[in-house]
Scaffold this motif. Structure first.
Motif, PDB file in Angstrom:
ATOM      1  N   TYR A  56      -6.340  -1.245   7.390  1.00 59.56           N
ATOM      2  CA  TYR A  56      -5.511  -0.040   7.413  1.00 59.56           C
ATOM      3  C   TYR A  56      -5.710   0.661   8.758  1.00 59.56           C
ATOM      4  O   TYR A  56      -6.844   0.936   9.139  1.00 59.56           O
ATOM      5  N   SER A  79       0.837  -1.205   0.000  1.00 56.84           N
ATOM      6  CA  SER A  79       0.000   0.000   0.000  1.00 56.84           C
ATOM      7  C   SER A  79       0.865   1.246   0.000  1.00 56.84           C
ATOM      8  O   SER A  79       1.938   1.265   0.593  1.00 56.84           O
ATOM      9  N   ARG A 109      -6.874  -1.792  -2.456  1.00 56.20           N
ATOM     10  CA  ARG A 109      -6.186  -2.977  -1.937  1.00 56.20           C
ATOM     11  C   ARG A 109      -6.913  -3.493  -0.689  1.00 56.20           C
ATOM     12  O   ARG A 109      -7.091  -2.779   0.272  1.00 56.20           O
TER      13      ARG A 109
END
Length: 149
Positions: free
Chosen positions: A88, A67, A84
């Motif tokens: 996160y 990422s 993606r």
């Protein structure tokens, strides 16, 4: 003729799928992000608003491999599309001591609990990540309540 028809169908579905991307808003409220956890699908957009004294920074060891780093300017409302799949974790760097951060779950990664455990292990190695511990515990609890774990 058949190829042209097939390409037309593929194009139609491709364009149709783009129309279904969702948009989510996260607001800075005091020294918290609301909502703290956002569950979205690849291709969806997240916008952070009400950011006059805040910024967004992804935590390098707490994002899917490959990422791109996110680090915004202070005081700017921002918006990003997440393609993606994964978990996160992000923070407002100036307010990290007050635990101002959030978690995005993009798609349906195969081992969410394993990802959380891996991120917790990173916290043990680097105490500057300690504020993420509470975020991850709340994230895990919410995922359990929603039946995603």
């Amino acid at each position: 003729m058949a190829k042209r028809f097939l390409w037309s169908i593929c194009l139609l579905f491709g364009l149709a799928n783009q129309g279904y991307a969702e948009e989510f808003e996260v607001q800075a409220v005091g020294v918290q992000f609301s909502p703290m956890v956002v569950v979205l699908q690849p291709g969806d957009r997240v916008s952070w608003t009400n950011m006059p004294a805040h910024l967004i920074e992804t935590i390098d060891v707490m994002v899917p491999e490959g990422s791109e780093k996110i680090l915004t300017e202070m005081g700017v409302n921002v918006s990003f599309v997440f393609d993606r799949e994964g978990v996160y974790v992000y923070k407002c760097t100036p307010h990290w001591g007050a635990r101002m951060g959030g978690v995005l779950l993009v798609g349906n990664p195969s081992d969410i609990e394993g990802i959380i455990d891996g991120y917790m292990a990173e916290i043990e190695k680097d105490k500057s990540l300690l504020p993420a511990k509470g975020l991850l515990k709340k994230f895990k609890k919410q995922m359990q309540q929603q039946g995603l774990l």
